[in-house]
Scaffold this motif. Structure first.
Motif, PDB file in Angstrom:
ATOM      1  N   MET A 429       0.900  -1.168  -0.050  1.00  0.00           N
ATOM      2  CA  MET A 429      -0.067  -0.085   0.099  1.00  0.00           C
ATOM      3  C   MET A 429       0.923   1.070  -0.012  1.00  0.00           C
ATOM      4  O   MET A 429       1.942   1.398   0.911  1.00  0.00           O
ATOM      5  CB  MET A 429      -0.810  -0.051   1.441  1.00  0.00           C
ATOM      6  CG  MET A 429      -1.948   1.191   1.127  1.00  0.00           C
ATOM      7  SD  MET A 429      -3.134   0.852   2.673  1.00  0.00           S
ATOM      8  CE  MET A 429      -4.053  -0.422   2.328  1.00  0.00           C
ATOM      9  N   GLN A 430       0.570   2.091  -0.909  1.00  0.00           N
ATOM     10  CA  GLN A 430       1.224   3.424  -0.776  1.00  0.00           C
ATOM     11  C   GLN A 430       0.780   4.319   0.142  1.00  0.00           C
ATOM     12  O   GLN A 430      -0.414   4.900   0.120  1.00  0.00           O
ATOM     13  CB  GLN A 430       0.861   3.956  -2.204  1.00  0.00           C
ATOM     14  CG  GLN A 430       1.420   3.442  -3.265  1.00  0.00           C
ATOM     15  CD  GLN A 430       2.755   2.932  -3.266  1.00  0.00           C
ATOM     16  OE1 GLN A 430       3.656   3.876  -3.137  1.00  0.00           O
ATOM     17  NE2 GLN A 430       3.353   1.833  -3.428  1.00  0.00           N
ATOM     18  N   THR A 431       1.442   4.911   1.008  1.00  0.00           N
ATOM     19  CA  THR A 431       1.354   5.450   2.345  1.00  0.00           C
ATOM     20  C   THR A 431       2.221   6.902   2.047  1.00  0.00           C
ATOM     21  O   THR A 431       3.225   6.921   1.644  1.00  0.00           O
ATOM     22  CB  THR A 431       1.754   4.947   3.733  1.00  0.00           C
ATOM     23  OG1 THR A 431       3.048   4.446   3.597  1.00  0.00           O
ATOM     24  CG2 THR A 431       0.935   3.594   3.724  1.00  0.00           C
ATOM     25  N   GLU A 432       1.633   7.786   2.858  1.00  0.00           N
ATOM     26  CA  GLU A 432       2.112   9.002   3.179  1.00  0.00           C
ATOM     27  C   GLU A 432       1.726   9.687   4.432  1.00  0.00           C
ATOM     28  O   GLU A 432       0.677   9.310   4.855  1.00  0.00           O
ATOM     29  CB  GLU A 432       1.835  10.149   1.902  1.00  0.00           C
ATOM     30  CG  GLU A 432       0.306  10.358   1.636  1.00  0.00           C
ATOM     31  CD  GLU A 432       0.206  10.983   0.645  1.00  0.00           C
ATOM     32  OE1 GLU A 432       1.139  11.341  -0.183  1.00  0.00           O
ATOM     33  OE2 GLU A 432      -1.249  11.328   0.268  1.00  0.00           O
ATOM     34  N   ILE A 577      -5.682  -1.847   7.995  1.00  0.00           N
ATOM     35  CA  ILE A 577      -4.553  -1.378   9.179  1.00  0.00           C
ATOM     36  C   ILE A 577      -3.195  -2.261   9.139  1.00  0.00           C
ATOM     37  O   ILE A 577      -2.333  -1.371   9.200  1.00  0.00           O
ATOM     38  CB  ILE A 577      -5.406  -1.392  10.319  1.00  0.00           C
ATOM     39  CG1 ILE A 577      -6.405  -0.299  10.573  1.00  0.00           C
ATOM     40  CG2 ILE A 577      -4.290  -1.097  11.556  1.00  0.00           C
ATOM     41  CD1 ILE A 577      -6.192   1.283  10.107  1.00  0.00           C
ATOM     42  N   GLU A 578      -3.098  -3.259   8.890  1.00  0.00           N
ATOM     43  CA  GLU A 578      -1.991  -4.057   8.846  1.00  0.00           C
ATOM     44  C   GLU A 578      -1.176  -3.822   7.614  1.00  0.00           C
ATOM     45  O   GLU A 578       0.042  -3.828   7.554  1.00  0.00           O
ATOM     46  CB  GLU A 578      -2.077  -5.620   9.096  1.00  0.00           C
ATOM     47  CG  GLU A 578      -2.810  -5.951  10.291  1.00  0.00           C
ATOM     48  CD  GLU A 578      -3.129  -7.446  10.514  1.00  0.00           C
ATOM     49  OE1 GLU A 578      -3.137  -8.258   9.445  1.00  0.00           O
ATOM     50  OE2 GLU A 578      -3.381  -7.860  11.661  1.00  0.00           O
ATOM     51  N   ALA A 579      -1.858  -3.583   6.379  1.00  0.00           N
ATOM     52  CA  ALA A 579      -1.253  -3.023   5.142  1.00  0.00           C
ATOM     53  C   ALA A 579      -0.654  -1.859   5.362  1.00  0.00           C
ATOM     54  O   ALA A 579       0.548  -1.531   4.500  1.00  0.00           O
ATOM     55  CB  ALA A 579      -2.108  -3.094   4.081  1.00  0.00           C
ATOM     56  N   MET A 580      -0.970  -1.023   6.459  1.00  0.00           N
ATOM     57  CA  MET A 580      -0.330   0.253   6.712  1.00  0.00           C
ATOM     58  C   MET A 580       0.399   0.053   7.881  1.00  0.00           C
ATOM     59  O   MET A 580       1.278   1.098   8.588  1.00  0.00           O
ATOM     60  CB  MET A 580      -1.218   1.273   6.959  1.00  0.00           C
ATOM     61  CG  MET A 580      -2.173   1.698   5.868  1.00  0.00           C
ATOM     62  SD  MET A 580      -3.384   2.869   6.332  1.00  0.00           S
ATOM     63  CE  MET A 580      -4.727   2.195   6.795  1.00  0.00           C
ATOM     64  N   ASP A 581       1.300  -1.162   8.134  1.00  0.00           N
ATOM     65  CA  ASP A 581       1.912  -1.425   9.427  1.00  0.00           C
ATOM     66  C   ASP A 581       1.444  -1.071  10.493  1.00  0.00           C
ATOM     67  O   ASP A 581       1.980  -0.819  11.697  1.00  0.00           O
ATOM     68  CB  ASP A 581       3.441  -0.769   8.933  1.00  0.00           C
ATOM     69  CG  ASP A 581       4.214  -1.233   7.943  1.00  0.00           C
ATOM     70  OD1 ASP A 581       3.958  -2.650   7.695  1.00  0.00           O
ATOM     71  OD2 ASP A 581       4.857  -0.552   7.136  1.00  0.00           O
TER      72      ASP A 581
END
Length: 608
Positions: A429-432, A577-581
């Motif tokens: 997932m691309q997070t920022e 949520i887990e994909a966002m660590d």
């Protein structure tokens, strides 16, 4: 007849030293005679008087042991038994000693004998005839082991103990010429723990006076014989250990030549140890040269350090777990056959891969079906909206039901597609970094009308300063939307649903059962206080979640009795949520309410 007893005690005490790990130390059985004692011995032996000729010279020094000796003593017999070489065929190591003894005394006969309970066994001899065993009635050595030192008989014909012995009278001659024994000199074989188990002796057909120097040398040969026994016993002791261990074992020298192979190694290497010992390991197993075995063993030898590894050996179609250790003369290798475990692991991996492939196939199928449903559902929803605008009365209510069911199906299809995507090894997932307050504000604003319609109070409490986290903003909003919508749907009229946000190191807001847990479970509060994260809390004072549902709450299709959703919302929320660590935690008490805690990584704010 002169009998010489040299007892080794006191200042020049002569005993066999203790062995340590198979190492044999230099040892002797008795001390060098003092000049005074030798003078006494020579005087007695040279005397022509019958009284002097029959005198007994004893060199009893201090600390002399008791003269009592029982040939049938069980402890002595046990000591004899532990030297298994006693009962084995003649061996060159002992034959060398008897040859030396015979040459030393220029005697035709020399023996190494062992004394059992009622028999004498011959281990080695220099003689024209070498009986393997004789009874005590013929044995000189049984008398020797009862002495505490060397026993010398100048002329057995004048000794009442032996005068009528067939070996002395010539009835059982010791030479082809038919002569019997006259001269006898013997030294007991005394073990390291003090048991006399046999003797080394010489015999001659002519009477002779004893030579103290040669008697000392005979005693040295006795000590060497015991050393040899001790060495072999130590070797057998360690051999027994190596044969009893569950691992296979072999040793090679610096030239890669097998020096030892135990029984388990024979079995797993499928080669006889007699065939391997003395053979170069790489010649015996050329197929191992190009495998890990060669490089790892070479590392042990060249770098003088141990290694352990697992490797497959194709010629034997086997996997081995190997521990190799260096030692001064080469390396020792312990190994075990782990083929069955490897086969099990491989089967498990194949089953796991098959399950993952099946799950991926299922996910793709579900996602495809869900995607295909979107178009007809959209058409149904659009057509029902047009129909509602034209219909009136009871028909309008039916149209609204159609629209509600359609929206629920669309939500389920969307959740199925999201879940399939998340569980199917999709790209990360691309997070920022973003301000969590804006995400929560948008989610709460979108749900306010639904809360009003259900007569549930909805409010949010966020800090006045920016609260930045590294997230995928749209996915985080979907998670909060799902949690708040669930909280409202399970609440009664006049209940309250609250949304909080704060750095996770700060104490959490009160949650159901908080006061009791904080008092009785000191670690509970700490579990919700973390560093480096942002904590978002969605809580309600509704009916709570039954304990039997809590454990599987995030599994697909798990929902309470009052739930009207697809049962996929929490599953998707957890995956997002887990994909966002991040992480999601639930606390609930029946009759008091429920709280969900969402943890996401905090953004690092550069210092100004």
């Amino acid at each position: 007849m002169v009998r010489l007893h040299v007892n080794a005690h006191g200042k020049n005490k002569k005993v066999i030293n203790k062995r340590s790990y198979g190492k044999v130390h230099e040892n002797k059985i008795f001390s060098v005679c003092h000049a005074r004692c030798l003078s006494m011995f020579m005087t007695a032996s040279s005397s022509e008087s019958p009284e002097a000729a029959s005198s007994i010279v004893r060199l009893d020094l201090e600390e002399a042991p008791s003269s009592h000796f029982d040939v049938a003593d069980e402890a002595r017999l046990a000591a004899l038994k532990r030297y298994q070489s006693v009962y084995s065929p003649p061996e060159e190591a002992f034959d060398r000693l008897t040859r030396l003894a015979a040459d030393l005394f220029d005697a035709p006969v020399a023996y190494i004998n062992f004394i059992g309970r009622d028999r004498q066994w011959t281990k080695s001899c220099v003689s024209e005839e070498c009986p393997p065993e004789v009874g005590f009635d013929l044995s000189f050595c049984v008398h020797n082991v009862q002495e505490e030192g060397p026993m010398v008989i100048e002329d057995a014909r004048n000794d009442e103990r032996f005068a009528d012995n067939p070996v002395v009278t010539g009835e059982m001659p010791i030479t082809e010429s038919g002569e019997g024994v006259c001269f006898y000199a013997g030294v007991p074989l005394t073990t390291s723990d003090g048991y006399r188990i046999g003797s080394i002796c010489v015999m001659d057909t002519e009477p002779r006076a004893p030579d103290p120097g040669r008697i000392r040398q005979l005693a040295d040969l006795a000590a060497i014989a015991v050393d040899e026994l001790e060495l072999r016993a130590g070797y057998r002791y360690h051999e027994d250990i190596l044969e009893s261990i569950t691992d296979a074992f072999f040793a090679v020298d610096d030239n890669w030549t097998f020096t030892y192979v135990n029984g388990k190694a024979e079995k797993w290497l499928q080669r006889d140890r007699d065939e391997l010992i003395g053979t170069n390991i790489w010649e015996a197993f050329p197929g191992a040269v190009d495998l890990a075995f060669y490089e790892r063993y070479k590392t042990v030898r060249d770098q003088n350090r141990s290694v352990q590894f697992e490797a497959y050996f194709p010629p034997l179609d086997s996997w081995f777990r190997v521990h190799a250790y260096p030692f001064r003369e080469g390396l020792s290798v312990y190994f075990s056959d782990v083929t069955e475990r490897k086969q099990y692991e491989q089967a498990l991996q194949e089953a796991k891969q098959a399950a993952e492939d099946a799950n991926a196939s299922k996910s793709r199928f579900v996602a495809g079906v869900a995607h295909d449903l979107q178009t007809p559902l959209s058409v149904i929803n659009m057509q029902s909206e047009l129909l509602r605008n034209e219909a009136g009365g009871a028909a309008s209510e039916y149209v609204e039901n159609i629209q509600s069911a359609t929206e629920q199906l669309q939500s389920m299809a969307t959740s199925l597609m999201d879940l399939a995507k998340l569980q199917n090894d999709s790209p990360p997932m691309q997070t920022e970094a973003c301000d969590v307050r804006s995400v929560l504000g948008a989610a709460v604003s979108a749900i306010e009308l639904y809360a009003e319609r259900e007569h549930v109070t909805l409010y949010s409490n966020v800090p006045p300063r920016p609260l930045r986290a590294v997230v995928h903003a749209e996915s985080l909003r979907r998670v909060v939307d799902n949690l708040v919508t669930n909280a409202i749907s399970y609440s009664e009229a006049e209940d309250t649903v609250a949304v909080y946000a704060a750095p996770s190191h700060e104490p959490p807001q009160a949650y159901p059962g908080h006061a009791r847990k904080e008092t009785h479970e000191g670690g509970e509060k700490d579990a919700l206080q973390r560093t480096g994260q942002v904590r978002i809390t969605v809580s309600d004072n509704g009916p709570g979640i039954p304990p039997e549902l809590l454990e599987d709450l995030f599994e697909p299709y798990v929902r309470g009795d009052r739930g009207s959703g697809s049962g996929l919302g929490l599953t998707v929320a957890k995956e997002l949520i887990e994909a966002m660590d991040g992480d999601i935690v639930v606390r609930s008490e029946e009759g008091e309410g429920t709280a969900f805690y969402v943890f996401v990584p905090a953004a690092i704010v550069p210092s100004e």
